[in-house]
Design a protein around this motif. Structure first.
Motif, PDB file in Angstrom:
ATOM      1  N   ALA A 160      53.993  33.713  16.767  1.00  0.00           N
ATOM      2  CA  ALA A 160      52.585  33.823  16.534  1.00  0.00           C
ATOM      3  C   ALA A 160      52.331  35.547  16.260  1.00  0.00           C
ATOM      4  O   ALA A 160      53.152  36.358  16.286  1.00  0.00           O
ATOM      5  CB  ALA A 160      51.950  33.618  18.116  1.00  0.00           C
ATOM      6  N   GLU A 161      51.011  35.822  16.017  1.00  0.00           N
ATOM      7  CA  GLU A 161      50.537  36.983  15.632  1.00  0.00           C
ATOM      8  C   GLU A 161      50.937  37.942  16.491  1.00  0.00           C
ATOM      9  O   GLU A 161      51.085  39.171  16.281  1.00  0.00           O
ATOM     10  CB  GLU A 161      49.187  37.069  15.206  1.00  0.00           C
ATOM     11  N   ASP A 162      50.648  37.621  17.962  1.00  0.00           N
ATOM     12  CA  ASP A 162      50.973  38.765  19.108  1.00  0.00           C
ATOM     13  C   ASP A 162      52.268  38.422  19.534  1.00  0.00           C
ATOM     14  O   ASP A 162      52.618  39.350  20.723  1.00  0.00           O
ATOM     15  CB  ASP A 162      49.727  38.472  20.287  1.00  0.00           C
ATOM     16  N   ASP A 163      53.331  37.815  19.104  1.00  0.00           N
ATOM     17  CA  ASP A 163      54.782  37.610  19.696  1.00  0.00           C
ATOM     18  C   ASP A 163      55.330  39.065  19.278  1.00  0.00           C
ATOM     19  O   ASP A 163      55.203  39.497  18.180  1.00  0.00           O
ATOM     20  CB  ASP A 163      55.445  36.464  18.907  1.00  0.00           C
ATOM     21  N   PRO A 164      56.027  39.441  20.239  1.00  0.00           N
ATOM     22  CA  PRO A 164      56.829  40.691  19.909  1.00  0.00           C
ATOM     23  C   PRO A 164      58.027  40.388  18.809  1.00  0.00           C
ATOM     24  O   PRO A 164      58.278  39.132  18.439  1.00  0.00           O
ATOM     25  CB  PRO A 164      57.793  41.115  21.220  1.00  0.00           C
ATOM     26  N   GLU A 165      58.244  41.385  18.094  1.00  0.00           N
ATOM     27  CA  GLU A 165      59.086  41.099  17.024  1.00  0.00           C
ATOM     28  C   GLU A 165      60.330  40.778  17.217  1.00  0.00           C
ATOM     29  O   GLU A 165      61.138  41.235  18.222  1.00  0.00           O
ATOM     30  CB  GLU A 165      59.222  42.602  16.053  1.00  0.00           C
ATOM     31  N   GLY A 166      61.003  39.516  16.559  1.00  0.00           N
ATOM     32  CA  GLY A 166      62.081  39.136  17.164  1.00  0.00           C
ATOM     33  C   GLY A 166      62.007  38.145  18.154  1.00  0.00           C
ATOM     34  O   GLY A 166      63.244  37.521  18.614  1.00  0.00           O
TER      35      GLY A 166
END
Length: 629
Positions: A160-166
């Motif tokens: 999702a857009e607000d998920d942390p990278e990786g």
């Protein structure tokens, strides 16, 4: 033949070690079968196979992938998925990385999933699909320690857009990372496995509590290694067997079967879709399977319903054949116990031969035609249902164990099995009966304790290793255990009489083919009552035959004719009970009990307190103004 004690005493420290041994011993032998939906999108599933070497490649890649993510020994990796081959491979990958698996039922809601992940301190979650991912995504603020979510279904591994990278990656991505990590560190998996200690945490299984939060049961590597070798030592399963596995792998009963398979080396056909069991059996053609009593009850009710649909003559033949089956099983088991030879009188054998042609052969064919034995556990099987299947040539071996004892503590021994008992202890397990009748167990399968709950651990686990099961039972002179009831479930009426509700409930299930679930109530009351949920398909078939076709389940249940139908069975059962055991009043529930309402566990056991709270008004109504007759 291998000496039992040598086999168990010299066990490796972990199932991960056993897995490496199995792969080395039989790399090209078939290990798993799993269904693949047809490319056309319609029609029956295709079934694909994996050899032990195929499985090892994926297990190694998963283990190395977890190492690449920074997972360290004994850190927790949670698994939230239905029973499928990827669950088994992922679990083995976790164990081979040195980490510990936290099991989560896919039916668990978001709040409880978050609690389990937080309480266990899980660093990674391997989630089946978008539904499981969404549960933790909405609770991410409560899970700061959850570093990654690995999604089995590749198409659902969308950040999702607000998920942390990786934070989100697919299982395929994890395996690719693992393959690259293995190229740089080719011995990383074997080194981690070699470093595992027997007392190191392997699995955290959260018991589905009937009140309050579930407790995490800590099971060490040695628990599973012991179980694997003990199952092999019983000789119940051989390398030539094909086992059909549909039980939830988040439950200890399902998981212990995978440990036994690795030690023995047989094939497992894996598909957790309960609605596919009837369809899968003739395809898989298992020689061995495990189930919970509810499945055998459903099969029995289904066969009875089909006979009823065929008309009065067919239904009469079925009832006659069922009586022959029970008589045949009781006589043959009795003679085997006395003489070592399961013989029956000529006249009974002749009747059995006719019944076999008319009924039993078709029943065996529905199970695939090759079923040598079935193991039943998790709850008590009604003896009359056990005798029916035994007489029909389907041998159900009841076993007994708990999450806290790594599932299998007792099992019935092959030909010498005794219906109505859970058999003898597994090699290496000790048992004794306390003064109040409680079953105590000690052995390598017993848990280390409840995770982070020292006081609650001390309540059930003595310093010398004896575990208080909370179950009441009796041991025969030759070591067979018969369960009476849960210690906390024993009913004491206001008249001071003790009643084992499971025994009474079992009698109803054996007599009434319409019952799905029944709960007998009577603690501190002056008589017993029952809440009864009916089996919808069986009931609606009957309803159509009695002028109620097309009416919904709730309407049929509320009809006077349905109540009269069930009342007849209640009277029949009551005739064989002591006065204080008899069910004086009952109510039919407007719907069946289910997992979604929290009334049934994922292993299909009824949660008594939950049901009694949910239908308190019906219980109160039955006792309102009542006086003991």
């Amino acid at each position: 033949m291998t000496d039992t004690h040598t086999l168990i005493d010299n066990r490796p420290p972990s199932v991960a070690s056993l897995f490496l041994e199995r792969v080395a011993a039989t790399p090209d032998a078939e290990a798993f079968r799993h269904p693949v939906p047809p490319a056309s999108g319609s029609g029956p599933d295709d079934w694909k196979s994996l050899t032990w070497n195929d499985a090892a490649q994926r297990v190694y890649a998963t283990a190395a992938g977890l190492m690449a993510l920074g997972v360290r020994p004994e850190e927790r990796v949670a698994l939230a998925a239905a029973t499928r081959v990827e669950w088994i491979l992922a679990d083995l990958g976790v164990l081979c990385s040195g980490a510990a698996t936290t099991t989560v039922y896919p039916s668990t809601n978001a709040e409880e999933t978050a609690f389990i992940l937080s309480d266990s301190g899980s660093r990674v979650l391997i989630a089946e699909d978008a539904a499981q991912l969404d549960k933790v995504r909405e609770r991410r603020a409560d899970l700061p320690g959850l570093a990654h979510v690995v999604v089995i279904e590749e198409a659902d591994a969308r950040p999702a857009e607000d998920d942390p990278e990786g934070w989100v990656l697919s299982l395929a991505d994890l395996e690719k990372r693992g393959a690259a990590y293995l190229e740089a560190h080719p011995d990383c998996v074997t080194e981690r496995v070699a470093a595992l200690r027997a007392d190191q945490l392997a699995t955290l299984i959260y018991t589905s509590g009937t009140t309050g939060r579930p407790k995490g049961v800590r099971l060490a590597h040695d628990c599973w290694s012991y179980m694997a070798r003990a199952i092999q030592a019983t000789g119940m399963v051989t390398a030539e067997d094909v086992q059909y596995l549909w039980l939830p792998l988040a439950h200890v009963f399902g998981k212990v079967l995978t440990a036994g398979q690795i030690s023995v080396g047989h094939v497992i056909a894996v598909d957790g879709r309960v609605d596919k069991i009837i369809e899968n059996l003739p395809v898989v053609r298992p020689t061995y399977m495990a189930a919970v009593p509810r499945i055998f009850e459903k099969v029995y009710n289904g066969v009875a319903a089909k006979a009823r649909e065929g008309g009065a003559a067919k239904y009469k033949i079925f009832h006659w054949a069922a009586g022959v089956a029970r008589e045949y099983a009781k006589v043959s088991q009795d003679t085997f116990r006395r003489t070592g030879n399961a013989s029956v009188p000529f006249a009974l054998a002749a009747k059995h031969k006719v019944a076999d042609t008319l009924v039993f052969a078709k029943l065996r064919a529905a199970f695939g035609g090759r079923l040598r034995a079935a193991v039943s556990g998790s709850a008590a099987l009604a003896p009359e249902i056990g005798y029916f299947f035994a007489g029909a040539g389907i041998h159900i071996l009841e076993g007994y164990g708990l999450t806290e004892s790594s599932a299998a503590s007792f099992v019935n021994p092959g030909e010498a099995y005794r219906i109505g008992t859970v058999g003898k202890p597994l090699p290496g397990t000790e048992v004794r009966i306390a003064e109040d009748g409680e079953i105590l167990l000690r052995g390598p399968g017993i848990m280390q304790g409840y995770h982070g709950l020292e006081a609650q651990t001390a309540e059930v686990l003595e310093s010398d290793g004896w575990f208080h099961t909370g179950d009441i039972g009796e041991l025969s002179a030759d070591g067979y255990l018969r369960l009476t009831d849960r210690k906390k479930d024993l009913i004491k009426t206001s008249g001071g009489k003790y009643i084992a509700p499971a025994e009474v409930e079992g009698r109803f299930k054996a007599v009434c083919p319409f019952i799905s679930h029944i709960l007998v109530h009577g603690a501190n009351r002056n008589f017993c009552t029952a809440l009864i949920a009916l089996d919808e398909p069986t009931l609606l078939t009957w309803a159509a035959e009695h002028g109620m076709g097309g009416r919904p389940y709730a309407e049929v249940v509320a009809d006077k004719r349905t109540r009269e139908l069930i009342d007849g069975y209640v009277e029949q059962v009551n005739e064989g009970l002591q006065r204080w055991q008899q069910v004086r009043k009952f109510r039919l529930l407007p719907r069946d009990l289910d997992i979604e309402h929290g009334e049934v566990t994922p292993s299909l056991k009824v949660k008594r307190p939950v049901v009694e709270r949910a239908f308190k008004d019906l219980l109160d109504e039955m006792y309102a103004g009542a006086r003991e007759a």
